[in-house]
Design a protein around this motif. Structure first.
Motif, short mmCIF file in Angstrom:
data_model
loop_
_atom_site.label_atom_id
_atom_site.label_comp_id
_atom_site.label_asym_id
_atom_site.label_seq_id
_atom_site.Cartn_x
_atom_site.Cartn_y
_atom_site.Cartn_z
N ASP A 1 0.87 -1.08 0.03
CA ASP A 1 -0.03 0.02 0.08
C ASP A 1 0.93 1.35 0.00
OD1 ASP A 1 -2.35 1.81 0.21
OD2 ASP A 1 -3.27 0.38 1.46
N SER B 1 -12.54 -2.45 10.25
CA SER B 1 -13.62 -2.06 10.94
C SER B 1 -13.64 -2.54 12.39
CB SER B 1 -14.89 -3.15 10.40
OG SER B 1 -14.34 -4.52 10.38
N THR C 1 -8.30 -2.73 0.56
CA THR C 1 -8.54 -4.16 0.82
C THR C 1 -7.32 -4.88 0.76
OG1 THR C 1 -10.71 -3.72 0.30
CG2 THR C 1 -10.39 -5.68 0.97
N THR C 2 -7.03 -4.82 -0.71
CA THR C 2 -5.84 -5.62 -0.90
C THR C 2 -4.49 -5.65 0.00
OG1 THR C 2 -5.20 -3.97 -2.44
CG2 THR C 2 -6.50 -5.56 -3.46
N MET D 1 -4.59 -4.74 3.35
CA MET D 1 -5.10 -4.86 4.60
C MET D 1 -4.66 -6.24 5.34
SD MET D 1 -8.80 -4.62 5.96
CE MET D 1 -9.53 -5.93 4.85
N VAL D 2 -4.90 -7.23 4.46
CA VAL D 2 -4.66 -8.68 5.06
C VAL D 2 -3.45 -9.00 5.57
CG1 VAL D 2 -6.66 -9.78 3.79
CG2 VAL D 2 -4.26 -9.62 2.70
N GLU E 1 -11.40 4.10 10.34
CA GLU E 1 -11.59 3.76 9.16
C GLU E 1 -11.14 4.52 8.23
OE1 GLU E 1 -16.36 4.70 8.38
OE2 GLU E 1 -15.83 2.90 9.31
N ASP E 2 -10.79 5.95 8.29
CA ASP E 2 -10.57 6.67 7.29
C ASP E 2 -9.78 7.79 8.01
OD1 ASP E 2 -12.34 8.44 8.15
OD2 ASP E 2 -14.01 7.69 6.78
N LEU F 1 -12.89 -6.20 12.70
CA LEU F 1 -11.75 -6.76 12.33
C LEU F 1 -10.72 -6.46 13.25
CD1 LEU F 1 -11.30 -6.02 8.23
CD2 LEU F 1 -11.77 -8.15 9.31
N PRO G 1 -10.54 -0.04 4.60
CA PRO G 1 -11.26 -1.34 4.78
C PRO G 1 -11.42 -1.97 6.03
CG PRO G 1 -9.14 -1.70 3.78
CD PRO G 1 -9.47 -0.08 4.17
#
Lengths: 341, 229
Positions: free
Chosen positions: B106, B187, B157-158, B160-161, B201-202, B190, B185
């Motif tokens: 990111d 929450s 999202t891509t 975050m994992v 979140e932002d 999560l 992404p």
């Protein structure tokens, strides 16, 4: 009616037997990549691997499209940015821009390389589209995507600077966005010549979470209009995040359909845009599709349909680790419930 | 000590400089504050931070958007750079160090930078790892600096994992370290699931969370001051 006929009829504004379930954005799955025994980092750099991976979501789950590319860096790379595909990553990391083209405000006056269509991975993408069409093109609609001008500009220069300048020196930014639009048109034309049925314009960076509707209308809309006017394929305009205040502007860009995510209140949007507008969306591809239960997937699909979407379509790229049973539940629920409205 | 009217005027000028994203005004007012003998911490909290609180409110009311916030942040830093060398270490029982960065995969760092700003304001030692940071680097840096807090940001999202892996590794080695995750992404669910202590979140929420935290510090400081009187 097969998936291809269903999707194309929908784009034409004709009657369909049920809402289709497809996407114009990334939708490759780990399941598909595993079966093909590919490494994620490799599929961005090989047309055949890219096409086979893209076809696997249809082949495994019946997802009603084939879409390439998989990453978001094609245009910026062709313009001259250096990308990183993370070749050594164990898990899944999407390519990012490693080196920008514009480093400060004074470098914003850039020209499009005259051989743009032959640069970076544009030729590879054309090849991938052809292969994908040969493979599943009779069964599903084949799509591709380009970035929107603002999102592309945010890759080519510091997003931080771009955002501030869009406020302080809107003229300068407007000029850059116009150049971006021309570059995007060149790339999209290449995809069209390879035979795509539809193109999604992904203007993720211009969401109302970031920019005011006023700036959207004045600065973002004109280059979007320019791009979409040039497209011969069906077009979908996608914007992430909050979009309720800009859906009418999105329609003014005159795409065949608009695509919104879960933060959009589709009931409201449907009311605003009327029954004929094609509204694609709007489920959360991570919190519903990846980490949700099958029940949540099914209830979300039903809610999307009840709210009035024209197609079940994810709010963003489908994250590859999606559990296969959730993909199956999504397809099954769309088939069961999608003809009832 | 400066007289009250003058002090009020300078604090107001700092506050308005931030709200009206006017770097020059902030610089000027910061210098005036020093010349008039105002306490630098007070000028920061009751001037600059107070302005940023209003900016947060304007963002929530959708009068300001991200470009305005970024410009306000520049104005705040313009004042902060002048005032900070004159700050006394805040003795409020909360001092700390924080490791902050955007995770590998990111390259977005606006939210991260806003949170970083509030840590700078609060007098934390900030170890900013930048963006596209390999996951192990967070763990290494936390161990090296013994920071109380680690902040992980991801816009996509891509990317975050990768977060749960970092959280697990840090908590395994240092269970007391607090971890905050942020980005579109993420929450609360999560954060809970992954064992993080907080989330935003932002950028605006990150700013809000960070403002909340700094406002809390400010309150502690005020209470302490009241007790001492």
């Amino acid at each position: 009616m097969n998936s291809r006929e269903r999707v194309l009829k929908l784009f034409k504004g004709e009657q369909v037997d049920r809402v289709p379930c497809f996407s114009g954005m990334g939708n490759v799955t780990e399941e598909g990549i595993k079966k093909l025994e590919y490494k994620f980092a490799a599929i961005h750099l090989d047309a055949e691997m890219m096409a086979k991976t893209a076809a696997s979501t249809y082949k495994l789950f019946g997802f009603e499209c084939g879409v390439v590319p998989v990453d978001l860096c094609v245009e910026a790379e062709a313009m001259g940015c250096v990308i990183n595909v993370y070749p050594h990553a164990e898990g899944i990391l999407y390519p990012t821009i490693k080196e920008k083209l514009i480093h400060n405000e004074n470098e914003m006056d850039i020209a499009i390389p005259p051989d743009l269509a032959a640069r970076g991975r544009v030729p590879l993408l054309k090849e991938a589209i052809k292969l994908l069409k040969e493979d599943i093109g009779n069964e599903v609609a084949v799509g591709s995507y380009v970035l929107g001008p603002f999102t592309l500009a945010g890759q080519i220069m510091e997003l931080n600077d771009l955002l501030k300048l869009s406020f302080k020196k809107a003229d300068k930014v407007a000029k850059l966005l116009d150049v971006m639009a021309d570059a995007i048109i060149i790339v999209a034309k290449e995809y069209e010549s390879a035979g795509v049925d539809f193109i999604t314009v992904r203007e993720m960076g211009a969401t109302s979470d970031v920019l005011s509707p006023r700036v959207f209308k004045n600065l973002i809309l004109p280059p979007l209009q320019k791009i979409i006017k040039e497209l011969k394929a069906y077009s979908v305009l996608h914007i992430c995040g909050k979009t309720n205040d800009i859906v009418t502007f999105m329609m003014e860009a005159k795409p065949t359909a608009i695509s919104v995510e879960q933060k959009n209140d589709v009931v409201e949007t449907r009311k605003k845009l009327g029954n004929d507008a094609l509204i694609f969306g709007n489920y959360d591809p991570y919190n519903v599709l990846v980490s949700g239960t099958e029940d949540l997937v099914r209830s979300t699909i039903r809610k999307c349909i009840d709210d009035g979407v024209s197609a079940i379509w994810p709010g963003c790229d489908i994250w590859p680790t999606v559990p296969p049973q959730n993909m199956t539940a999504m397809m099954d629920e769309t088939k069961k419930y999608g003809g009832k409205k | 000590m400066a007289d009250e009217a003058k002090k009020k005027e300078i604090l107001e000028k700092l506050r308005n400089g931030v709200i009206q994203y006017d770097e020059d005004t902030c610089k000027e007012a910061a210098q005036e504050a020093l010349d008039a003998g105002l306490d630098a911490n007070e000028a920061i909290f009751d001037g600059l931070v107070s302005g940023m609180e209003e900016v947060g409110r304007l963002f929530e009311a959708q009068e300001y958007f991200v470009p305005e916030i970024l410009m306000c942040a520049d104005a705040l830093y313009a004042g902060l750079d002048i005032l900070k060398p004159h700050c006394k270490q805040m003795d409020i029982g909360v001092k700390g160090a924080v490791v902050i960065g955007t995770v590998e995969g990111d390259v977005h760092d606006i939210g991260k930078n806003l949170v970083k700003m509030m840590f700078d304001v609060a007098g934390f030692t900030v170890y900013d790892l930048g963006r596209d940071v390999p996951l192990d680097k967070f763990v290494e840096e936390q161990l090296k600096t013994d920071s109380e807090l680690v902040c992980l940001s991801a816009m996509m999202t891509t990317s975050m994992v990768g977060m749960p892996k970092v959280i697990e590794k840090i908590k395994e080695k240092n269970p007391n370290c607090m971890i905050m995750i942020g980005g579109a992404p993420t929450s609360k669910e999560l954060a809970d699931k992954w064992g993080a202590d907080g989330y935003a979140e932002d950028a605006s929420n990150a700013l809000k969370e960070a403002i909340k935290m700094v406002s809390f510090l400010k309150k502690l400081r005020d209470e302490k001051a009241a007790r001492q009187q």
